[in-house]
Design an enzyme around this catalytic site. Structure first.
Site, mmCIF file in Angstrom:
data_model
loop_
_atom_site.group_PDB
_atom_site.id
_atom_site.type_symbol
_atom_site.label_atom_id
_atom_site.label_comp_id
_atom_site.label_asym_id
_atom_site.label_seq_id
_atom_site.Cartn_x
_atom_site.Cartn_y
_atom_site.Cartn_z
ATOM 1 N N HIS A 27 -7.613 -4.769 10.066
ATOM 2 C CA HIS A 27 -7.283 -4.454 8.664
ATOM 3 C C HIS A 27 -5.951 -5.092 8.268
ATOM 4 O O HIS A 27 -5.070 -5.281 9.103
ATOM 5 C CB HIS A 27 -7.305 -2.941 8.371
ATOM 6 C CG HIS A 27 -6.174 -2.148 8.957
ATOM 7 N ND1 HIS A 27 -6.335 -1.218 9.959
ATOM 8 C CD2 HIS A 27 -4.841 -2.122 8.661
ATOM 9 C CE1 HIS A 27 -5.178 -0.668 10.251
ATOM 10 N NE2 HIS A 27 -4.247 -1.200 9.478
ATOM 11 N N ASP A 82 -7.996 -3.093 14.335
ATOM 12 C CA ASP A 82 -9.382 -3.390 13.945
ATOM 13 C C ASP A 82 -9.453 -4.544 12.940
ATOM 14 O O ASP A 82 -10.503 -4.817 12.355
ATOM 15 C CB ASP A 82 -10.035 -2.133 13.341
ATOM 16 C CG ASP A 82 -9.212 -1.567 12.195
ATOM 17 O OD1 ASP A 82 -8.176 -2.183 11.812
ATOM 18 O OD2 ASP A 82 -9.582 -0.501 11.662
ATOM 19 N N GLU A 97 -9.694 -1.507 5.078
ATOM 20 C CA GLU A 97 -10.362 -1.188 6.335
ATOM 21 C C GLU A 97 -11.601 -2.070 6.512
ATOM 22 O O GLU A 97 -12.020 -2.764 5.582
ATOM 23 C CB GLU A 97 -10.792 0.290 6.321
ATOM 24 C CG GLU A 97 -9.633 1.274 6.203
ATOM 25 C CD GLU A 97 -8.891 1.492 7.537
ATOM 26 O OE1 GLU A 97 -8.868 0.583 8.390
ATOM 27 O OE2 GLU A 97 -8.336 2.591 7.706
ATOM 28 N N ASP A 143 0.821 -1.210 0.000
ATOM 29 C CA ASP A 143 0.000 0.000 0.000
ATOM 30 C C ASP A 143 0.857 1.262 0.000
ATOM 31 O O ASP A 143 2.068 1.214 0.253
ATOM 32 C CB ASP A 143 -0.962 0.001 1.198
ATOM 33 C CG ASP A 143 -0.312 -0.542 2.484
ATOM 34 O OD1 ASP A 143 0.926 -0.633 2.541
ATOM 35 O OD2 ASP A 143 -1.048 -0.881 3.418
#
Ligand code: F6R
Length: 260
Positions: free
Chosen positions: A138, A136, A143, A67
């Protein structure tokens, strides 16, 4: 999924470096998938140390980043390409031209994302993908709510991820809102995926990934559908797993001829 629980980040780094070293013997032009973030740094340090000892060469290795931030000026110290250059690429003999990242400065987003996908395919595909995980759940910048079959595309970061990443900038305001990231489907194309996690803050995400339902609410849970995933954890990040004892006994009884 194989779950390996080790006492420390340095043990984790050694195990993953052993795997890379073994693959390099079989395939010197290995295609590596690289994650940025703090968790994989000990792995990169261990690989650099072994390179310095002359144990292998990275001269034919190709690498793909997961990314990149959108619209950080070229060469910005926090661009993921710059980060990986500093902490890894510039420290061994890999050809910098063989290290690819999604383009966050594109003028044509669709062309740029599809050409990144093509580049990965033309390389023959990622042999070993190193992944970290967000608190979380990801992976890369997929996301919560990301399509489980997504490909490289632009995503908007959650405030939580921006706050988590603010430690690398002067303030949360400086963290870009948009990123370009390999999709979950892109990551799932890798031959072998090694997800590493350390620290108590990752315990819930790890439990959801390994023992929860496969759901876009925990993007990493899609890894349950992959044929060869190794999840390498320290004690703290493994602490919410219900089947910890089973994972520990499985790994300690692993035949010596079998690597991760
Ligand atoms: C970065 C990436 C992210 C990180 C994740 C965890 O390329 O893919 O998904 O792996 O945000 O980051 P750290 O390791 O800093 O906790």
């Amino acid at each position: 999924m194989e779950i390996v629980i080790l006492p420390s980040a340095s043990e984790i780094a050694k195990l993953v470096a052993d795997k890379v070293q073994k693959l390099l013997k079989i395939k010197p032009n290995l295609v590596l998938g690289l994650a940025t973030g703090s968790t994989p740094i000990p792995i990169y340090d261990e690989l650099v140390a072994r390179y310095e000892q002359g144990l292998f060469s990275f001269s034919k290795v190709r690498a793909f980043l997961l990314d990149e931030y959108v619209n950080l000026p070229f060469g910005h110290p926090q661009s993921y390409l710059e980060v990986i250059r500093r902490c890894f690429v510039n420290r061994l003999d890999i050809d910098p031209n063989n290290v690819h990242a999604p383009d966050g400065t594109f003028s044509d987003m669709f062309l740029s994302c599809s050409s990144y996908e093509s580049k990965i395919k033309e390389s023959g595909g990622v042999d070993l993908q190193i992944l970290g995980i967000g608190i979380d759940g990801h992976i890369a910048f997929n996301e919560q709510g990301s399509s489980l079959v997504s490909r490289t595309r632009v995503k908007t970061l959650t405030e939580r991820t921006r706050q988590d990443n603010a430690r690398f900038f002067n303030s949360t305001n400086e963290v870009p809102r948009h990123v370009v990231t390999q999709g979950l489907g892109t990551i799932m194309d890798a031959e072998h995926i090694v997800l590493v996690a350390t620290g108590i803050s990752k315990a819930k995400a790890v439990a959801n990934t390994v023992e929860g339902a496969v759901s876009a609410s925990c993007p990493a849970s899609i890894l349950q559908m992959h044929k060869h995933v190794t999840v390498v954890l320290d004690d703290a990040s493994a602490s919410d797993l219900e089947r910890q004892d089973y994972y520990r006994s499985t790994f300690s009884a692993k035949p010596s001829w079998q690597s991760i």
